[in-house]
Design an enzyme around this catalytic site. Structure first.
Site, PDB file in Angstrom:
ATOM      1  N   LYS A 141       0.826  -1.228   0.000  1.00 46.05           N
ATOM      2  CA  LYS A 141       0.000   0.000   0.000  1.00 46.05           C
ATOM      3  C   LYS A 141       0.853   1.268   0.000  1.00 46.05           C
ATOM      4  CE  LYS A 141      -0.658  -1.089   4.742  1.00 46.05           C
ATOM      5  NZ  LYS A 141      -0.103  -2.404   4.479  1.00 46.05           N
TER       6      LYS A 141
ATOM      7  N   GLU B 274      -4.947  -5.250  -5.812  1.00 42.42           N
ATOM      8  CA  GLU B 274      -6.117  -5.649  -5.018  1.00 42.42           C
ATOM      9  C   GLU B 274      -5.786  -5.853  -3.537  1.00 42.42           C
ATOM     10  OE1 GLU B 274      -9.618  -6.264  -6.110  1.00 42.42           O
ATOM     11  OE2 GLU B 274      -9.504  -5.904  -3.975  1.00 42.42           O
TER      12      GLU B 274
ATOM     13  N   GLY C 276      -6.693  -6.503   2.514  1.00 41.94           N
ATOM     14  CA  GLY C 276      -6.106  -7.851   2.397  1.00 41.94           C
ATOM     15  C   GLY C 276      -6.844  -8.696   1.385  1.00 41.94           C
TER      16      GLY C 276
ATOM     17  N   GLY D  93       1.262 -11.873  18.709  1.00 42.36           N
ATOM     18  CA  GLY D  93       1.768 -11.722  17.343  1.00 42.36           C
ATOM     19  C   GLY D  93       0.825 -10.949  16.433  1.00 42.36           C
TER      20      GLY D  93
ATOM     21  N   GLU E 211       2.771  -5.449  15.823  1.00 40.45           N
ATOM     22  CA  GLU E 211       4.225  -5.391  15.628  1.00 40.45           C
ATOM     23  C   GLU E 211       4.895  -4.873  16.902  1.00 40.45           C
ATOM     24  OE1 GLU E 211       5.795  -5.775  12.539  1.00 40.45           O
ATOM     25  OE2 GLU E 211       3.961  -6.040  11.362  1.00 40.45           O
TER      26      GLU E 211
ATOM     27  N   ASP F 184      -1.492   3.151   8.645  1.00 36.81           N
ATOM     28  CA  ASP F 184      -1.860   2.059   7.732  1.00 36.81           C
ATOM     29  C   ASP F 184      -3.278   2.302   7.177  1.00 36.81           C
ATOM     30  OD1 ASP F 184      -1.461  -0.968   6.895  1.00 36.81           O
ATOM     31  OD2 ASP F 184      -3.425  -0.865   7.869  1.00 36.81           O
TER      32      ASP F 184
ATOM     33  N   LYS G  93      -4.617   3.234   3.197  1.00 37.40           N
ATOM     34  CA  LYS G  93      -5.690   2.471   2.536  1.00 37.40           C
ATOM     35  C   LYS G  93      -6.850   3.407   2.185  1.00 37.40           C
ATOM     36  CE  LYS G  93      -4.421  -1.766   4.979  1.00 37.40           C
ATOM     37  NZ  LYS G  93      -4.618  -2.532   6.223  1.00 37.40           N
TER      38      LYS G  93
HETATM   39  N1  HSE Z   1      -1.056  -4.345   9.858  1.00 35.38           N
HETATM   40  C1  HSE Z   1      -2.150  -4.438   8.933  1.00 35.38           C
HETATM   41  C2  HSE Z   1      -3.419  -4.791   9.703  1.00 35.38           C
HETATM   42  C3  HSE Z   1      -1.825  -5.480   7.897  1.00 35.38           C
HETATM   43  O1  HSE Z   1      -3.335  -5.014  10.916  1.00 35.38           O
HETATM   44  O2  HSE Z   1      -4.501  -4.810   9.138  1.00 35.38           O
HETATM   45  C4  HSE Z   1      -2.529  -5.287   6.600  1.00 35.38           C
HETATM   46  O3  HSE Z   1      -2.251  -4.043   6.003  1.00 35.38           O
END
Ligand code: HSE
Length: 417
Positions: free
Chosen positions: A98, A122, A127, A180, A183, A194, A198
């Site tokens: 992205k 896409e 995702g 997990g 991050e 993020d 998007k």
């Molecule tokens: N870190 C992003 C999320 C991954 O948690 O959705 C997908 O961009």
């Protein structure tokens, strides 16, 4: 057709896996095998597909047999240069990245057009959720007036856990990191960047023109607290990090922020790591896409759908994307919301000041109090433009000497409260 994958991390290796798991299905669809010829990565060896491993990009660039290139490296450089060079040689490129789609998408789309090939992306939003192609195909005859989505699984997991457990942000983030889901450096997710990238891609798809994610008001979830969730529960609402785009004639509005949403919003039940994207068209009305917004195989599945599209559209540019013309995004102050404002002390003696700041005359004065708390209460304002709300908030604090601890935007139909 021969394929190269650039970047063999979670998504890149997922693409090789999906191609293998579904090879018969894919073969039936495209009528020929998709053969993995190269994997470009810095790793010294690979447990599987090791024979394809290379370390030099020019091998891919110079090999006329490679017609399809998957970019799952992440980051802008050298991803941009590699993609551009492949497109210039007429190779179709599919990216899940992205950052590069947001920053360089329009230039890469133009390069693809000039060289009769395609740049597909896409997997860069939602995702595995097929939102880009839905906008391009299914909304082709619609005027898209709004797209609002839960576009980040990490923050949705954190907010879902906070609601479930009544826990605070920091401890829930730690839990998400241990599991997990988040991050070690969680900033891109929890500070909303993020989602902002998007959202910018969705705005570009909606407007047909380019925009900058830096111009989108972006607020993450660090300031959402357990107390906010207590108020939300009292109101029968949920708190979710939303990325939203609205088109009103030729004006564009966009923001990323945590909002309270009511139970009639289709995004209300989207829980855990799932994503949901609500699209509104002028004739079609509302459509809701729901699914895995991240994760190895779901994201790789979206990449593979692009690979199949590339095989089907070989030799010509399909036209998915936007122009290089830049649009302006209206300032955040020109968006209108209701607000839940958390105010110091108790409401006695404050009705007049609160009405003046936040409520119409005919609106019932219904302060919201949490059991056992006398240090604060909340009011749900009428719908206000954000610039007016912020100015009124300042006036209220000055006039009454009461602090507004925190506010959270609320999106709901009037019937819900
Ligand atoms: N870190 C992003 C999320 C991954 O948690 O959705 C997908 O961009």
């Amino acid at each position: 057709m021969k394929l190269a994958i650039m970047g063999y991390g979670v998504i890149g290796s997922g693409v090789a896996e999906v191609l293998k798991i579904n090879q018969d299905q894919i073969m039936k669809k495209v009528g020929e095998p998709i053969e993995l010829k190269y994997i470009l990565d810095q790793k010294k060896t690979l447990p599987e597909n090791g024979e394809c491993l290379i370390h030099d990009f020019s091998v891919i660039e110079k090999d006329p047999e490679v017609a399809l290139v998957v970019e799952t490296m992440g980051g802008i450089h050298p991803a941009y240069e590699y993609i551009k060079s492949c497109l210039e040689k007429g190779k179709h490129v599919i990216s899940s990245n992205k950052a590069v789609v947001d920053a360089c998408g329009s230039k890469l789309i133009r390069t693809a057009r000039e060289h009769d090939c395609n740049f597909y992306f896409e997997a860069s939003v939602g995702g595995g959720i097929p939102v880009i192609r839905t906008l391009y195909h299914n909304y082709a005859g619609e005027e898209v007036t709004e797209i609002t989505g839960i576009l980040n699984g990490t923050t949705n997991f954190i907010l879902s856990q906070m609601k479930k457990k009544g826990a605070g942000f920091s401890e829930t983030l730690r839990e998400a990191q241990q599991l997990g889901y988040a991050e070690r450096d969680p900033s891109a997710d929890v500070d909303g960047f993020d989602t902002s990238r998007k959202t910018a891609i969705l705005l570009s798809m909606t407007s047909g023109n380019r925009c900058r994610h830096e111009d989108i008001y972006t607020e993450g979830i660090r300031n959402v607290s357990a107390i906010d969730f207590e108020y939300a529960e009292k109101l029968g609402m949920n708190i979710r990090l939303l990325g939203s785009v609205q088109a009103v004639e030729d004006r564009y509005f966009a923001y990323v922020a945590p909002l309270m949403i009511g139970s009639s919003d289709p995004l209300y039940p989207v829980d855990g790591v799932f994503n949901g994207i609500r699209i509104v068209g002028n004739c079609l009305g509302t459509t809701m896409l729901y699914g895995m917004g991240a994760g190895k195989l779901p994201t790789a599945s979206a990449v593979v759908s692009d690979i199949i599209a590339a095989v089907r559209h070989r030799g010509h540019f399909q036209g998915i994307g936007w122009s290089e013309k830049m649009i302006e995004i209206e300032p955040m102050g020109s968006n209108a919301f209701r607000y839940l404002a958390r105010i110091e002390g108790t409401p006695e003696g404050l009705e007049e000041a609160l009405r003046e700041a936040f409520l119409e005359e005919e609106t019932a004065f219904r302060p919201i109090r949490l059991n056992g708390r006398s240090d604060e209460f909340a009011v749900l304002t009428d719908i206000l433009f954000e610039e007016d709300f912020l100015a009124n908030l300042k006036d209220f604090e000055e006039k009454t000497g009461r602090r507004i601890f925190h506010f959270i935007r609320v999106k709901c139909g009037d019937h819900e409260i």
